[in-house]
Design a protein around this motif. Sequence first.
Motif, PDB file in Angstrom:
ATOM      1  N   ALA A  19      -8.011  47.733   4.436  1.00  0.00           N
ATOM      2  CA  ALA A  19      -7.838  47.610   2.988  1.00  0.00           C
ATOM      3  C   ALA A  19      -8.922  46.748   2.361  1.00  0.00           C
ATOM      4  CB  ALA A  19      -6.470  47.011   2.685  1.00  0.00           C
ATOM      5  N   ASP A  20      -9.128  46.981   1.075  1.00  0.00           N
ATOM      6  CA  ASP A  20      -9.926  46.077   0.249  1.00  0.00           C
ATOM      7  C   ASP A  20      -8.926  45.094  -0.358  1.00  0.00           C
ATOM      8  OD1 ASP A  20     -12.272  47.525   0.757  1.00  0.00           O
ATOM      9  OD2 ASP A  20     -11.913  48.861  -0.940  1.00  0.00           O
ATOM     10  N   GLU A  34      -5.010  41.751  -5.165  1.00  0.00           N
ATOM     11  CA  GLU A  34      -5.315  43.165  -5.373  1.00  0.00           C
ATOM     12  C   GLU A  34      -5.487  43.769  -3.989  1.00  0.00           C
ATOM     13  OE1 GLU A  34      -8.580  43.962  -8.046  1.00  0.00           O
ATOM     14  OE2 GLU A  34      -8.164  42.109  -9.147  1.00  0.00           O
ATOM     15  N   SER A  36      -6.078  47.441  -2.067  1.00  0.00           N
ATOM     16  CA  SER A  36      -6.388  48.869  -2.100  1.00  0.00           C
ATOM     17  C   SER A  36      -6.365  49.352  -0.650  1.00  0.00           C
ATOM     18  CB  SER A  36      -7.774  49.083  -2.724  1.00  0.00           C
ATOM     19  OG  SER A  36      -8.115  50.436  -2.711  1.00  0.00           O
ATOM     20  N   THR A  38      -5.326  52.630   2.297  1.00  0.00           N
ATOM     21  CA  THR A  38      -5.006  54.027   2.602  1.00  0.00           C
ATOM     22  C   THR A  38      -3.539  54.175   2.978  1.00  0.00           C
ATOM     23  OG1 THR A  38      -5.736  53.719   4.891  1.00  0.00           O
ATOM     24  CG2 THR A  38      -7.353  54.604   3.336  1.00  0.00           C
ATOM     25  N   ARG A  45       4.446  52.995  -6.750  1.00  0.00           N
ATOM     26  CA  ARG A  45       4.037  51.598  -6.941  1.00  0.00           C
ATOM     27  C   ARG A  45       5.060  50.618  -6.338  1.00  0.00           C
ATOM     28  NH1 ARG A  45      -0.915  50.352  -9.591  1.00  0.00           N
ATOM     29  NH2 ARG A  45      -0.686  52.545  -9.956  1.00  0.00           N
ATOM     30  N   GLN A  48       4.696  50.597  -2.583  1.00  0.00           N
ATOM     31  CA  GLN A  48       3.469  49.890  -2.213  1.00  0.00           C
ATOM     32  C   GLN A  48       3.698  48.379  -2.261  1.00  0.00           C
ATOM     33  OE1 GLN A  48       0.274  51.238  -4.768  1.00  0.00           O
ATOM     34  NE2 GLN A  48       0.674  53.383  -4.291  1.00  0.00           N
ATOM     35  N   THR A  73      -1.421  43.779  -7.665  1.00  0.00           N
ATOM     36  CA  THR A  73      -1.982  45.072  -8.060  1.00  0.00           C
ATOM     37  C   THR A  73      -2.231  45.853  -6.788  1.00  0.00           C
ATOM     38  OG1 THR A  73      -3.093  44.069  -9.972  1.00  0.00           O
ATOM     39  CG2 THR A  73      -3.878  46.218  -9.257  1.00  0.00           C
ATOM     40  N   THR A  74      -1.657  47.047  -6.714  1.00  0.00           N
ATOM     41  CA  THR A  74      -1.871  47.893  -5.535  1.00  0.00           C
ATOM     42  C   THR A  74      -2.409  49.247  -5.970  1.00  0.00           C
ATOM     43  OG1 THR A  74       0.418  48.722  -5.606  1.00  0.00           O
ATOM     44  CG2 THR A  74      -0.010  46.786  -4.219  1.00  0.00           C
ATOM     45  N   ARG A  75      -3.180  49.848  -5.076  1.00  0.00           N
ATOM     46  CA  ARG A  75      -3.684  51.196  -5.323  1.00  0.00           C
ATOM     47  C   ARG A  75      -4.043  51.839  -4.000  1.00  0.00           C
ATOM     48  NH1 ARG A  75      -7.499  47.713  -7.267  1.00  0.00           N
ATOM     49  NH2 ARG A  75      -6.753  47.983  -9.377  1.00  0.00           N
ATOM     50  N   LYS A  77      -6.477  53.457  -1.530  1.00  0.00           N
ATOM     51  CA  LYS A  77      -7.918  53.406  -1.253  1.00  0.00           C
ATOM     52  C   LYS A  77      -8.410  54.825  -0.989  1.00  0.00           C
ATOM     53  CE  LYS A  77     -11.247  51.216   1.812  1.00  0.00           C
ATOM     54  NZ  LYS A  77     -11.407  50.258   2.916  1.00  0.00           N
ATOM     55  N   GLU A  78      -9.478  55.165  -1.651  1.00  0.00           N
ATOM     56  CA  GLU A  78     -10.042  56.515  -1.478  1.00  0.00           C
ATOM     57  C   GLU A  78     -11.156  56.509  -0.465  1.00  0.00           C
ATOM     58  OE1 GLU A  78     -10.896  58.372  -5.193  1.00  0.00           O
ATOM     59  OE2 GLU A  78      -9.173  57.453  -6.113  1.00  0.00           O
TER      60      GLU A  78
END
Length: 78
Positions: A19-20, A34, A36, A38, A45, A48, A73-75, A77-78
């Motif tokens: 992760a980032d 934060e 990010s 996979t 959300r 996550q 904040t989560t998202r 990762k692409e």
Amino acid sequence: MAMHASQIEALLRDAFPTADIIVSGDDGVHMAAEVSATEFAGKNRVQQQRMVYAALKGKMDGPSGELHALALTTRVKE
């Protein structure tokens, strides 16, 4: 006992090794992260965020937790 950003990052890095991750905040009680990852693919959300809280291994549990607040904040990762 307060937590340092590096301690939070280490816990998150164990759970999400690719992760980032950015952890900020300097008072040791109110922090922001934060993440990010996979691992979040296909998760909403709330799911996550639950994954992140699980990675913190009880550090936010109850009034005696080491970390009082974490702006998260989560998202995916692409």
